[in-house]
Design a protein around this motif. Sequence first.
Motif, PDB file in Angstrom:
ATOM      1  N   ASP A   1      57.429   1.110 -46.647  1.00  0.00           N
ATOM      2  CA  ASP A   1      58.807   0.625 -46.485  1.00  0.00           C
ATOM      3  C   ASP A   1      59.655   1.760 -45.726  1.00  0.00           C
ATOM      4  OD1 ASP A   1      61.379  -0.436 -46.691  1.00  0.00           O
ATOM      5  OD2 ASP A   1      61.325  -0.643 -49.036  1.00  0.00           O
ATOM      6  N   GLY A   2      60.454   1.585 -44.880  1.00  0.00           N
ATOM      7  CA  GLY A   2      61.335   2.371 -44.080  1.00  0.00           C
ATOM      8  C   GLY A   2      60.608   3.109 -42.792  1.00  0.00           C
ATOM      9  N   GLU A   3      59.391   2.580 -42.326  1.00  0.00           N
ATOM     10  CA  GLU A   3      58.535   3.157 -41.672  1.00  0.00           C
ATOM     11  C   GLU A   3      58.099   2.132 -40.436  1.00  0.00           C
ATOM     12  OE1 GLU A   3      55.621   6.086 -42.530  1.00  0.00           O
ATOM     13  OE2 GLU A   3      56.858   6.765 -44.190  1.00  0.00           O
ATOM     14  N   LYS A   4      57.548   2.564 -39.309  1.00  0.00           N
ATOM     15  CA  LYS A   4      57.053   1.646 -38.248  1.00  0.00           C
ATOM     16  C   LYS A   4      55.788   1.781 -37.685  1.00  0.00           C
ATOM     17  CE  LYS A   4      59.191   4.474 -34.760  1.00  0.00           C
ATOM     18  NZ  LYS A   4      60.161   4.629 -33.644  1.00  0.00           N
ATOM     19  N   HIS A   5      55.105   0.731 -37.253  1.00  0.00           N
ATOM     20  CA  HIS A   5      53.948   0.585 -36.688  1.00  0.00           C
ATOM     21  C   HIS A   5      53.537  -0.599 -35.732  1.00  0.00           C
ATOM     22  CE1 HIS A   5      52.063  -2.554 -39.799  1.00  0.00           C
ATOM     23  NE2 HIS A   5      53.199  -2.739 -39.347  1.00  0.00           N
ATOM     24  N   GLY A   6      52.621  -0.294 -34.999  1.00  0.00           N
ATOM     25  CA  GLY A   6      52.086  -1.481 -34.122  1.00  0.00           C
ATOM     26  C   GLY A   6      50.695  -1.183 -33.892  1.00  0.00           C
ATOM     27  N   ILE A   7      50.012  -2.203 -33.290  1.00  0.00           N
ATOM     28  CA  ILE A   7      48.657  -2.172 -33.148  1.00  0.00           C
ATOM     29  C   ILE A   7      48.333  -3.106 -31.773  1.00  0.00           C
ATOM     30  CG2 ILE A   7      48.206  -4.315 -34.460  1.00  0.00           C
ATOM     31  CD1 ILE A   7      45.687  -2.768 -35.331  1.00  0.00           C
ATOM     32  N   GLU A   8      47.220  -2.584 -30.967  1.00  0.00           N
ATOM     33  CA  GLU A   8      46.659  -3.126 -29.624  1.00  0.00           C
ATOM     34  C   GLU A   8      45.342  -3.273 -29.736  1.00  0.00           C
ATOM     35  OE1 GLU A   8      47.075  -2.347 -24.938  1.00  0.00           O
ATOM     36  OE2 GLU A   8      48.177  -0.790 -26.276  1.00  0.00           O
ATOM     37  N   ASN A   9      44.836  -4.093 -29.346  1.00  0.00           N
ATOM     38  CA  ASN A   9      43.374  -4.463 -29.072  1.00  0.00           C
ATOM     39  C   ASN A   9      42.825  -3.630 -27.831  1.00  0.00           C
ATOM     40  OD1 ASN A   9      40.661  -5.111 -28.380  1.00  0.00           O
ATOM     41  ND2 ASN A   9      41.071  -7.461 -28.983  1.00  0.00           N
ATOM     42  N   ILE A  10      42.222  -2.690 -27.829  1.00  0.00           N
ATOM     43  CA  ILE A  10      41.475  -1.838 -26.705  1.00  0.00           C
ATOM     44  C   ILE A  10      40.140  -1.982 -26.584  1.00  0.00           C
ATOM     45  CG2 ILE A  10      43.456  -0.043 -26.869  1.00  0.00           C
ATOM     46  CD1 ILE A  10      41.613   1.814 -28.395  1.00  0.00           C
ATOM     47  N   GLY A  11      39.599  -3.056 -27.310  1.00  0.00           N
ATOM     48  CA  GLY A  11      37.983  -3.243 -27.287  1.00  0.00           C
ATOM     49  C   GLY A  11      37.644  -4.389 -26.205  1.00  0.00           C
ATOM     50  N   ASN A  12      36.572  -5.101 -26.469  1.00  0.00           N
ATOM     51  CA  ASN A  12      35.837  -5.858 -25.183  1.00  0.00           C
ATOM     52  C   ASN A  12      35.851  -7.287 -26.210  1.00  0.00           C
ATOM     53  OD1 ASN A  12      34.452  -3.865 -25.783  1.00  0.00           O
ATOM     54  ND2 ASN A  12      33.411  -4.196 -24.170  1.00  0.00           N
ATOM     55  N   GLU A  13      36.379  -7.291 -27.327  1.00  0.00           N
ATOM     56  CA  GLU A  13      36.244  -8.640 -28.159  1.00  0.00           C
ATOM     57  C   GLU A  13      37.330  -8.647 -28.686  1.00  0.00           C
ATOM     58  OE1 GLU A  13      33.217  -8.181 -31.242  1.00  0.00           O
ATOM     59  OE2 GLU A  13      33.699  -6.205 -31.631  1.00  0.00           O
ATOM     60  N   ASP A  14      37.766  -9.921 -29.461  1.00  0.00           N
ATOM     61  CA  ASP A  14      38.713 -10.156 -30.415  1.00  0.00           C
ATOM     62  C   ASP A  14      38.698  -9.094 -31.566  1.00  0.00           C
ATOM     63  OD1 ASP A  14      39.576 -12.364 -28.810  1.00  0.00           O
ATOM     64  OD2 ASP A  14      38.933 -13.669 -30.479  1.00  0.00           O
ATOM     65  N   LEU A  15      40.168  -8.563 -31.763  1.00  0.00           N
ATOM     66  CA  LEU A  15      40.465  -7.758 -32.809  1.00  0.00           C
ATOM     67  C   LEU A  15      40.869  -8.513 -34.084  1.00  0.00           C
ATOM     68  CD1 LEU A  15      41.011  -4.824 -34.347  1.00  0.00           C
ATOM     69  CD2 LEU A  15      43.431  -5.062 -33.234  1.00  0.00           C
ATOM     70  N   ILE A  16      40.046  -8.540 -35.202  1.00  0.00           N
ATOM     71  CA  ILE A  16      40.558  -9.491 -36.294  1.00  0.00           C
ATOM     72  C   ILE A  16      40.585  -8.635 -37.549  1.00  0.00           C
ATOM     73  CG2 ILE A  16      39.542 -11.213 -37.750  1.00  0.00           C
ATOM     74  CD1 ILE A  16      37.792 -11.956 -35.419  1.00  0.00           C
ATOM     75  N   PHE A  17      41.743  -8.498 -38.232  1.00  0.00           N
ATOM     76  CA  PHE A  17      42.115  -8.125 -39.386  1.00  0.00           C
ATOM     77  C   PHE A  17      42.658  -8.904 -40.213  1.00  0.00           C
ATOM     78  CE2 PHE A  17      45.397  -7.037 -36.344  1.00  0.00           C
ATOM     79  CZ  PHE A  17      46.623  -7.261 -36.906  1.00  0.00           C
ATOM     80  N   ILE A  18      42.839  -8.432 -41.703  1.00  0.00           N
ATOM     81  CA  ILE A  18      43.700  -8.927 -42.560  1.00  0.00           C
ATOM     82  C   ILE A  18      44.971  -8.307 -42.727  1.00  0.00           C
ATOM     83  CG2 ILE A  18      43.828  -9.490 -44.972  1.00  0.00           C
ATOM     84  CD1 ILE A  18      41.596 -11.275 -43.817  1.00  0.00           C
ATOM     85  N   ALA A  19      46.082  -8.931 -42.864  1.00  0.00           N
ATOM     86  CA  ALA A  19      47.373  -8.196 -42.911  1.00  0.00           C
ATOM     87  C   ALA A  19      48.014  -8.907 -44.348  1.00  0.00           C
ATOM     88  CB  ALA A  19      48.087  -8.694 -41.951  1.00  0.00           C
ATOM     89  N   LEU A  20      48.648  -7.695 -45.026  1.00  0.00           N
ATOM     90  CA  LEU A  20      49.393  -8.095 -46.162  1.00  0.00           C
ATOM     91  C   LEU A  20      50.619  -7.506 -46.271  1.00  0.00           C
ATOM     92  CD1 LEU A  20      49.218  -9.077 -49.095  1.00  0.00           C
ATOM     93  CD2 LEU A  20      48.279  -6.802 -49.749  1.00  0.00           C
ATOM     94  N   ILE A  21      51.566  -8.316 -46.394  1.00  0.00           N
ATOM     95  CA  ILE A  21      52.946  -7.703 -46.409  1.00  0.00           C
ATOM     96  C   ILE A  21      53.562  -7.896 -47.792  1.00  0.00           C
ATOM     97  CG2 ILE A  21      55.397  -7.966 -45.584  1.00  0.00           C
ATOM     98  CD1 ILE A  21      54.294  -8.953 -42.990  1.00  0.00           C
ATOM     99  N   ILE A  22      53.764  -6.711 -48.619  1.00  0.00           N
ATOM    100  CA  ILE A  22      54.283  -6.819 -49.862  1.00  0.00           C
ATOM    101  C   ILE A  22      55.788  -6.575 -49.906  1.00  0.00           C
ATOM    102  CG2 ILE A  22      54.028  -6.041 -52.183  1.00  0.00           C
ATOM    103  CD1 ILE A  22      51.069  -5.050 -51.463  1.00  0.00           C
ATOM    104  N   ASN A  23      56.588  -7.348 -50.554  1.00  0.00           N
ATOM    105  CA  ASN A  23      57.956  -7.063 -50.614  1.00  0.00           C
ATOM    106  C   ASN A  23      58.278  -5.984 -51.679  1.00  0.00           C
ATOM    107  OD1 ASN A  23      58.487  -9.188 -48.887  1.00  0.00           O
ATOM    108  ND2 ASN A  23      58.305 -10.766 -50.615  1.00  0.00           N
TER     109      ASN A  23
END
Length: 110
Positions: free
Chosen positions: A87-109
């Motif tokens: 909380d209070g910080e920032k981030h981002g993500i980019e696919n730099i590979g040669n296949e789909d980037l797949i991940f689980i994302a969890l946002i907790i309040n």
Amino acid sequence: MALINQKTVTAKKGKGEIIISHLLTPVELSDKCAMFAKVTIPVGASIGEHFHKGNTETYHILQGEALYNDNGVDKKIGVGATTFCPDGEKHGIENIGNEDLIFIALIINS
């Protein structure tokens, strides 16, 4: 994992479109979490850098290679990596590979 719903979006002013596959309904998440989902980012696409206020976000990489931006610091990550944006910080993500980037994302309040 049961798929609740799926949508294609441009995320946080990122490049291209991403696919968010929600794994739990808002009722199941209650007020504790804003999202629990499988995210697919095609080659060259991204989730733009964004700020978290009132929640945290965790990514767990299942497939592909990414450039993860942690408060302005870029680092390469891949399968098995787990990131955490407080909380209070920032981030981002980019696919730099040669296949789909797949991940689980969890946002907790907070």
